[in-house]
Design a protein around this motif. Sequence first.
Motif, short mmCIF file in Angstrom:
data_model
loop_
_atom_site.label_atom_id
_atom_site.label_comp_id
_atom_site.label_asym_id
_atom_site.label_seq_id
_atom_site.Cartn_x
_atom_site.Cartn_y
_atom_site.Cartn_z
N LYS A 177 0.85 -1.20 0.00
CA LYS A 177 0.00 0.00 0.00
C LYS A 177 0.88 1.24 0.00
N THR A 178 0.27 2.40 -0.22
CA THR A 178 1.04 3.63 -0.37
C THR A 178 1.79 4.01 0.89
N GLY A 179 1.32 3.56 2.05
CA GLY A 179 1.99 3.91 3.31
C GLY A 179 2.97 2.87 3.79
N SER A 180 3.26 1.85 2.99
CA SER A 180 4.14 0.77 3.44
C SER A 180 5.55 1.24 3.73
N ALA A 181 6.05 2.16 2.93
CA ALA A 181 7.40 2.69 3.14
C ALA A 181 7.29 4.09 3.73
N LYS A 182 8.07 4.34 4.75
CA LYS A 182 8.08 5.68 5.36
C LYS A 182 8.67 6.67 4.36
N GLY A 183 8.34 7.94 4.54
CA GLY A 183 8.85 8.98 3.65
C GLY A 183 10.36 8.97 3.56
N GLY A 184 11.02 8.69 4.69
CA GLY A 184 12.49 8.67 4.71
C GLY A 184 13.10 7.52 3.93
N ASP A 185 12.29 6.49 3.64
CA ASP A 185 12.80 5.35 2.86
C ASP A 185 12.88 5.66 1.37
N GLY A 186 12.24 6.74 0.96
CA GLY A 186 12.14 7.06 -0.46
C GLY A 186 13.49 7.19 -1.14
N LYS A 187 14.42 7.90 -0.50
CA LYS A 187 15.74 8.09 -1.12
C LYS A 187 16.46 6.77 -1.31
#
Length: 202
Positions: free
Chosen positions: A60-70
Amino acid sequence: MGHLHEDVLGLMRGNVRVPEPRGKDQEAFDYSVNPFPGADLIQPPTQQGERLRIHQIKSKTGSAKGGDGKRLGDQLQFLSDHYSADIFYDALVGNTLIGHRSKRGVEKAAPSVRVLVGQAAFYQLTGSNHGASLLLRLYQEAFLSAAQVTGYSIDVVTETIVEHFKQKSLEMGEGFLESILETSTGGSVEDQDSYLFNGRKR
């Protein structure tokens, strides 16, 4: 069960599931042990001129935290550069890219990535408008099978939940499973595909 969606999608339409390596460094590139760090599934070219397609899949869209994006974006960009591949960051459950927690970080690290959610993601992964339905039916069978083996009564535990969704489907004027799919994956493709989503903002 946590990786069932990746395993099943990896068996569909000529897709190849990328097994996750075990050990100390699971993110280091290695041709024999870990040739696709950060990827869950690859789609080899099916005809002349096509490029390899590499997918990172989240439930789902919230599976990865925002900080994991990089970190995820860096992995995908490395694979894109190394294999001259098209890269995708997919969230299976979601109606829109609005509020996607790691979208911006992934795109910043991997400018060529295509971020997809819901039906748009399923279509790219399966080449079919029925990919979500197939996965849902498989989950249904898997849970029923596990319940029979363990003697666990899903009917008793889920009676209230089922009644809630039945009421929801009546309100939507659709079947039970169709209303679940529509609620969890439906939406405008312009809100689900970063190629169209970002172009509209420009």
